[in-house]
Motif scaffolding. Structure first.
Motif, PDB file in Angstrom:
ATOM      1  N   GLU A  43       0.832  -1.205   0.000  1.00 54.37           N
ATOM      2  CA  GLU A  43       0.000   0.000   0.000  1.00 54.37           C
ATOM      3  C   GLU A  43       0.868   1.257   0.000  1.00 54.37           C
ATOM      4  N   GLU A  44       1.949   1.244   0.767  1.00 51.49           N
ATOM      5  CA  GLU A  44       2.868   2.386   0.806  1.00 51.49           C
ATOM      6  C   GLU A  44       3.510   2.596  -0.567  1.00 51.49           C
ATOM      7  N   ARG A  46       2.220   1.752  -3.423  1.00 52.98           N
ATOM      8  CA  ARG A  46       1.182   2.261  -4.328  1.00 52.98           C
ATOM      9  C   ARG A  46       0.987   3.760  -4.133  1.00 52.98           C
ATOM     10  N   LYS A  47       1.005   4.207  -2.871  1.00 56.08           N
ATOM     11  CA  LYS A  47       0.877   5.640  -2.591  1.00 56.08           C
ATOM     12  C   LYS A  47       2.054   6.409  -3.197  1.00 56.08           C
ATOM     13  N   GLN A  48       3.264   5.877  -3.018  1.00 54.77           N
ATOM     14  CA  GLN A  48       4.445   6.528  -3.580  1.00 54.77           C
ATOM     15  C   GLN A  48       4.346   6.584  -5.102  1.00 54.77           C
TER      16      GLN A  48
END
Length: 105
Positions: A43-44, A46-48
């Motif tokens: 998830e991190e 994907r955010k980046q």
């Protein structure tokens, strides 16, 4: 009785072999991060990735704008060059006689 012992020996060898394979697999599995940690990291990332995509779009828009501004600047420079060339071609030394000399300051 010897046959029974041989069968038991073969079973013991199979059990031991299975235990060794299990321990090797357990070691490999335990070296991997757990599902929760993997989901969090994914998830991190994907955010980046989304942030980098947004930055890329902003930079592309800025580059496009700068490119257009540069094109306008070059067109303006070309127009000025044409005007200066026209002024130079129409300039005649006889025109200097019409210009009054300004007093030196």
């Amino acid at each position: 009785s010897i046959i029974i012992i041989k069968v038991e020996l073969e079973q013991a060898k199979t059990v031991r072999k299975n235990k060794v394979e299990y321990e090797v697999l357990a070691k490999v599995i335990n070296e991997q991060p757990d599902r929760k940690q993997t989901k969090t990291e994914l998830e991190e990332r994907r955010k980046q990735h989304a942030l980098l995509e947004a930055q890329d779009q902003q930079l592309n828009k800025k580059l496009e704008m700068r490119s257009k501004q540069f094109h306008v600047l070059l067109a303006s420079i070309h127009e000025i060059e044409v005007l200066l060339a026209e002024d130079d071609s129409s300039f005649d030394l006889d025109d200097l006689d019409d210009v009054e000399m300004l007093p030196a300051v």
